[in-house]
Design a protein around this motif. Structure first.
Motif, PDB file in Angstrom:
ATOM      1  N   GLN A   3      19.560  30.331  52.265  1.00 12.44           N
ATOM      2  CA  GLN A   3      18.128  30.387  52.093  1.00 12.44           C
ATOM      3  C   GLN A   3      18.033  29.255  50.586  1.00 12.44           C
ATOM      4  O   GLN A   3      17.090  28.857  50.458  1.00 12.44           O
ATOM      5  CB  GLN A   3      17.557  31.550  51.253  1.00 12.44           C
ATOM      6  N   TRP A   4      19.109  29.217  50.119  1.00 18.72           N
ATOM      7  CA  TRP A   4      19.199  28.203  48.861  1.00 18.72           C
ATOM      8  C   TRP A   4      18.746  26.677  49.403  1.00 18.72           C
ATOM      9  O   TRP A   4      18.629  25.723  48.605  1.00 18.72           O
ATOM     10  CB  TRP A   4      20.522  28.233  47.977  1.00 18.72           C
ATOM     11  N   GLY A  33      19.322  27.713  44.525  1.00 15.20           N
ATOM     12  CA  GLY A  33      17.822  28.408  45.278  1.00 15.20           C
ATOM     13  C   GLY A  33      17.168  29.022  44.438  1.00 15.20           C
ATOM     14  O   GLY A  33      17.514  29.401  43.359  1.00 15.20           O
ATOM     15  N   ARG A  34      15.934  28.985  44.528  1.00 12.96           N
ATOM     16  CA  ARG A  34      14.885  29.282  43.619  1.00 12.96           C
ATOM     17  C   ARG A  34      14.758  30.917  43.736  1.00 12.96           C
ATOM     18  O   ARG A  34      14.661  31.581  44.759  1.00 12.96           O
ATOM     19  CB  ARG A  34      13.297  28.981  44.160  1.00 12.96           C
ATOM     20  N   ASP A  36      17.372  32.882  42.871  1.00 11.56           N
ATOM     21  CA  ASP A  36      18.690  33.177  43.108  1.00 11.56           C
ATOM     22  C   ASP A  36      19.441  33.274  41.937  1.00 11.56           C
ATOM     23  O   ASP A  36      19.162  32.796  40.983  1.00 11.56           O
ATOM     24  CB  ASP A  36      19.576  32.348  44.117  1.00 11.56           C
ATOM     25  N   THR A  38      23.118  32.098  41.168  1.00 11.90           N
ATOM     26  CA  THR A  38      23.889  31.135  41.622  1.00 11.90           C
ATOM     27  C   THR A  38      25.100  31.165  40.829  1.00 11.90           C
ATOM     28  O   THR A  38      25.251  30.954  39.547  1.00 11.90           O
ATOM     29  CB  THR A  38      23.526  29.882  41.904  1.00 11.90           C
ATOM     30  N   ARG A 213      15.933  37.881  36.448  1.00  8.43           N
ATOM     31  CA  ARG A 213      15.812  37.427  37.725  1.00  8.43           C
ATOM     32  C   ARG A 213      14.315  38.056  38.329  1.00  8.43           C
ATOM     33  O   ARG A 213      13.522  37.422  38.971  1.00  8.43           O
ATOM     34  CB  ARG A 213      16.914  37.584  38.632  1.00  8.43           C
ATOM     35  N   SER A 219      15.610  31.338  37.871  1.00 13.75           N
ATOM     36  CA  SER A 219      16.708  31.297  38.375  1.00 13.75           C
ATOM     37  C   SER A 219      17.692  31.103  37.537  1.00 13.75           C
ATOM     38  O   SER A 219      17.738  30.485  36.310  1.00 13.75           O
ATOM     39  CB  SER A 219      16.594  29.946  39.436  1.00 13.75           C
ATOM     40  N   SER A 234      25.559  37.927  41.995  1.00 10.42           N
ATOM     41  CA  SER A 234      25.110  36.728  42.526  1.00 10.42           C
ATOM     42  C   SER A 234      24.852  36.762  44.197  1.00 10.42           C
ATOM     43  O   SER A 234      25.598  37.563  44.934  1.00 10.42           O
ATOM     44  CB  SER A 234      26.049  35.652  42.157  1.00 10.42           C
ATOM     45  N   ASP A 235      23.930  35.778  44.303  1.00  4.71           N
ATOM     46  CA  ASP A 235      23.619  35.566  45.710  1.00  4.71           C
ATOM     47  C   ASP A 235      24.239  34.713  46.442  1.00  4.71           C
ATOM     48  O   ASP A 235      24.163  34.475  47.813  1.00  4.71           O
ATOM     49  CB  ASP A 235      22.007  35.281  45.684  1.00  4.71           C
ATOM     50  N   HIS A 236      24.795  33.539  45.790  1.00  3.10           N
ATOM     51  CA  HIS A 236      25.189  32.417  46.123  1.00  3.10           C
ATOM     52  C   HIS A 236      26.343  32.152  45.319  1.00  3.10           C
ATOM     53  O   HIS A 236      26.308  32.012  44.105  1.00  3.10           O
ATOM     54  CB  HIS A 236      23.934  31.137  46.031  1.00  3.10           C
ATOM     55  N   THR A 250      27.825  32.885  50.422  1.00  4.73           N
ATOM     56  CA  THR A 250      27.389  34.032  49.960  1.00  4.73           C
ATOM     57  C   THR A 250      28.830  34.501  49.160  1.00  4.73           C
ATOM     58  O   THR A 250      29.854  34.055  49.837  1.00  4.73           O
ATOM     59  CB  THR A 250      26.951  35.158  51.094  1.00  4.73           C
TER      60      THR A 250
END
Lengths: 281, 444
Positions: A3-4, A33-34, A36, A38, A213, A219, A234-236, A250
């Motif tokens: 998604q990023w 990513g917006r 996110d 990271t 967030r 972000s 973290s998402d990423h 991920t």
């Protein structure tokens, strides 16, 4: 899944940074990513802080492009902007690995300095404020309210009038995040926010970042060594080693990536051959 | 224990003192012992006069002095620093006093000329009012420099350049165009600020020592130009006949239409002196007012933040170049105002008034008072300038005492007389001052 890449807030393209003969970052590309969180991880000397310094204008990259896309649709090429404009216009805020607070000023003053630009406008570049014209008084009260909001969120409100240098280490880290947030950033770059924190403080930091967030249009890009923070929130995750990106995905993906395990954790002697084969060395 | 230690202390002290005496002998034998003189009787022949007694005196004094210092101060627990600190009042006691001091000083400053007139009469008080004018001028200069050095943390060793620009702006504008003081005052300030910016642009990328050296050079350049541009500035002859200021168009002259005539007073030259005193007092208070107000505004906070950490400032979106330039320009502007006042008070200016020692004195006032402290500047200039003038009779010992006092202050209060920083904004009413130990001095 990725998604990023669909709606990135920051795109790093072919970033290269050389210091004389040393290539600190080599052809690095990734997206933030917006919305996110990271994480940028890697062993010491991998070039993480250099990426930050390029992003926030403290270094001018040798090659490459850094595109910041704000929510209002404006695009900024960060590699072409002087550092203070990146914070003021592109809305990228940062903290520092070795904390840089205004030690001789109070905690509240630290947060007021962070709101310099809107206050300058409100005071008609000082002239209006000096003569008592315009909405400076109101703007000042609003700025104090905003500072109080972040002091409340970081649990520093009852120490607002103490000099920043007197705070314990963990609180200084949180104050630096609060100060960065007072600039109203859309991308918050945190350089090792959990360094030197105890497990409890580390947990509080996680909560603070999750809150930032969730409640703000911000972000987060963070450098971190503390895996409990990285994997938890973290998402990423982007992994650097010797200035080269070795993994991007991920937390789950990265955790199981043999490149990362080899670079980051090292391997047992008897596994070297096997890993090298997998990695393709 | 004591018995074992005593002889070793005496022994080492004796050794040290003997060493000192030996060095003195070596130096004094040439520097004091022999004096070349021109023989008056035998034509213009040179001969050497030997003064061995003086050499012996010097050696004995150094030996005895070092021995005493070794025995009682240096090698013992009661160091000089502790001894001096013990004699001085504790800094805590001073803080309560500080709050009451400000209004008290203001009242004294306002009432001063009349009180002096009342006690000493017009003739006797003139010299004291003149001194008060001088002190207040330095207070204003100190406050102006405090913006640059105290708040923004930029070490400026050439501040007197702006003082000179202000003074010459007025003198030249009056000479060539016949402008009055009240038109020239703002012009002088603007010109000085303009020169501040001109200096600022190339200089502000320098830091610390480098900045100090370049500002020092700038101060000298201005003076040398004034000295050598004979056709325009009159060079070393200076400019004389600078017009005096008027009181809303009323001149301080004898006879019809003068200040005394208009108000139905008997003419006295003291009127002008008192007027000048109030003029500089108002100008100084304006400087203070503006500075204090700016401190609570974003620009003032940015100055102080700049002094604390420039990199952090840039990460927060503050344009550090512009911020430094405003500090420079504003400090220069107040210097320019003070300069044009100086010109109108003296009626005569020459480059001699704007030497480096003036910059040094102003900087000493700011540093002794405590960087960034407004009240500290007042106290320091009263002591320094007032003390300087009061002890004019003891010309030879003046610098000696002055140097000694500086050392005492630096030992007792290394961060200046007033070494706490008041926060510019606070949530609670009872916010405390910040100890100077935490406040950075700036790196230029």
């Amino acid at each position: 899944m990725t998604q990023w890449n669909d709606n990135p807030v920051l795109t790093v393209e072919h970033l290269t940074m050389r210091f004389g003969g040393l290539t600190a970052i080599d052809n690095l590309s990734f997206n933030v990513g917006r919305g996110d969180i990271t994480a940028l991880i890697g062993p010491n000397g991998a070039g993480k802080t250099t990426v930050f310094n390029c992003t926030t204008g403290f270094y001018k990259p040798t090659e490459g492009r850094l595109v910041m896309r704000r929510t209002n649709g404006e695009k900024y090429l960060l590699e072409r902007m002087p550092d203070f404009k990146i914070s003021a216009h592109a809305k990228v805020a940062r903290t520092f690995q070795n904390i840089r607070l205004f030690g001789g000023m109070t905690i509240l003053e630290n947060l007021m300095v962070a709101q310099h630009n809107p206050l300058m406008v409100a005071s008609n570049w000082t002239i209006g404020g000096l003569l008592g014209l315009g909405g400076y008084r109101h703007a000042n009260v609003d700025a104090i309210e905003k500072a109080k909001y972040w002091l409340d969120k970081t649990g520093l409100i009852d120490r607002a009038d103490l000099p920043a240098a007197e705070l314990p280490y963990g609180d200084q880290r949180r104050l630096e995040i609060a100060r960065a947030m007072c600039t109203g950033p859309e991308l918050l770059c945190l350089d090792e926010p959990a360094a030197g924190l105890n497990p409890k403080e580390s947990l509080e930091l996680n909560e603070l970042l999750m809150y930032i967030r969730k409640e703000h249009d911000t972000s987060v890009l963070l450098i971190e060594h503390d895996m409990s923070v990285v994997m938890e929130i973290s998402d990423h995750v982007v992994v650097l080693d010797y200035g080269v990106k070795i993994s991007d995905g991920t937390p789950e993906e990265v955790k199981n990536d043999p490149h990362v395990i080899a670079a980051y954790l090292g391997v047992d002697d008897d596994e070297v051959d096997q890993i090298e084969e997998e990695v393709g060395l | 224990m004591q018995a074992v230690k005593k002889p070793s202390l005496l022994e080492s002290s004796l050794k040290d003192a003997a060493g000192g005496a030996l060095v003195t002998l070596a130096l004094a034998a040439v520097m004091i012992g022999m004096k070349v003189d021109v023989a008056s009787g035998r034509g213009a022949e040179l001969f050497i006069e030997y003064r061995w007694f003086a050499v012996a005196m010097a050696v004995v004094v150094v030996f005895a002095g070092r021995l005493v210092m070794n025995l009682f101060f240096w090698r013992t627990d009661n160091s000089v620093a502790a001894a001096v600190s013990g004699l001085m009042p504790k800094s805590k006691a001073g803080s309560g006093l500080g709050a009451a001091l400000k209004p008290l000083l203001l009242i004294v400053a306002i009432a001063l000329p009349f009180a002096l007139m009342f006690w000493l009469g017009a003739r006797g008080s003139r010299q004291y009012i003149d001194l008060a004018i001088l002190v207040t001028t330095y207070v204003m200069l100190g406050w102006g420099l405090n913006i640059v050095v105290g708040l923004a943390g930029l070490l400026d060793l050439g501040y007197v350049a702006f003082y000179a620009v202000g003074a010459y702006s007025y003198a030249l504008l009056a000479q060539y165009f016949g402008f009055s003081f009240w038109i020239c005052l703002p012009l002088a300030g603007i010109l000085a600020a303009f020169w501040g910016i001109i200096l600022g642009f190339p200089v502000l990328r320098l830091r610390g020592d480098y900045l100090a050296i370049v500002t020092l050079a700038f101060g000298e350049i201005i003076r040398v130009v004034l000295l050598n541009w004979y056709e325009f500035t009159g060079g070393p002859d200076g400019i004389s006949g600078i017009p005096r200021p008027t009181f809303f168009g009323l001149e301080f002259t004898r006879g019809e239409g003068g200040f005394a005539d208009f108000f139905g007073l008997d003419y006295s030259s003291i009127h002008r002196i008192i007027f000048l005193y109030y003029l500089i007092l108002i100008m100084a208070l304006m400087t203070n007012f503006v500075t204090m107000r700016l401190r609570r505004m974003p620009i003032g906070r940015a100055w102080e933040a700049l002094r604390e950490d420039e990199i952090a400032c840039r990460s927060l979106g503050i344009n550090t170049t512009n911020t430094k330039l405003t500090a420079f320009a504003l400090g220069a502007m107040f210097g320019g105002f003070a300069g044009s006042f100086f010109a109108t008070r003296q009626g005569f200016i020459s480059p001699e008034s704007f030497t480096f020692i003036e910059s040094a004195v102003i900087l000493a006032i700011v540093v002794l008072g405590g960087l960034g402290s407004q009240i500290g500047v007042v106290i320091a200039s009263i002591f320094m300038i007032g003390g300087f003038e009061f002890f004019r009779e003891f010309e030879e010992y003046r610098m000696l005492v002055f140097g000694l006092l500086m050392v005492v202050i630096m030992v007792w209060k290394p961060r200046g007389l007033v070494s706490t920083r008041a926060p510019s904004v606070s949530l609670s009413k009872s916010a405390k001052g910040i100890s100077a130990d935490l406040v950075q001095e700036g790196h230029g």
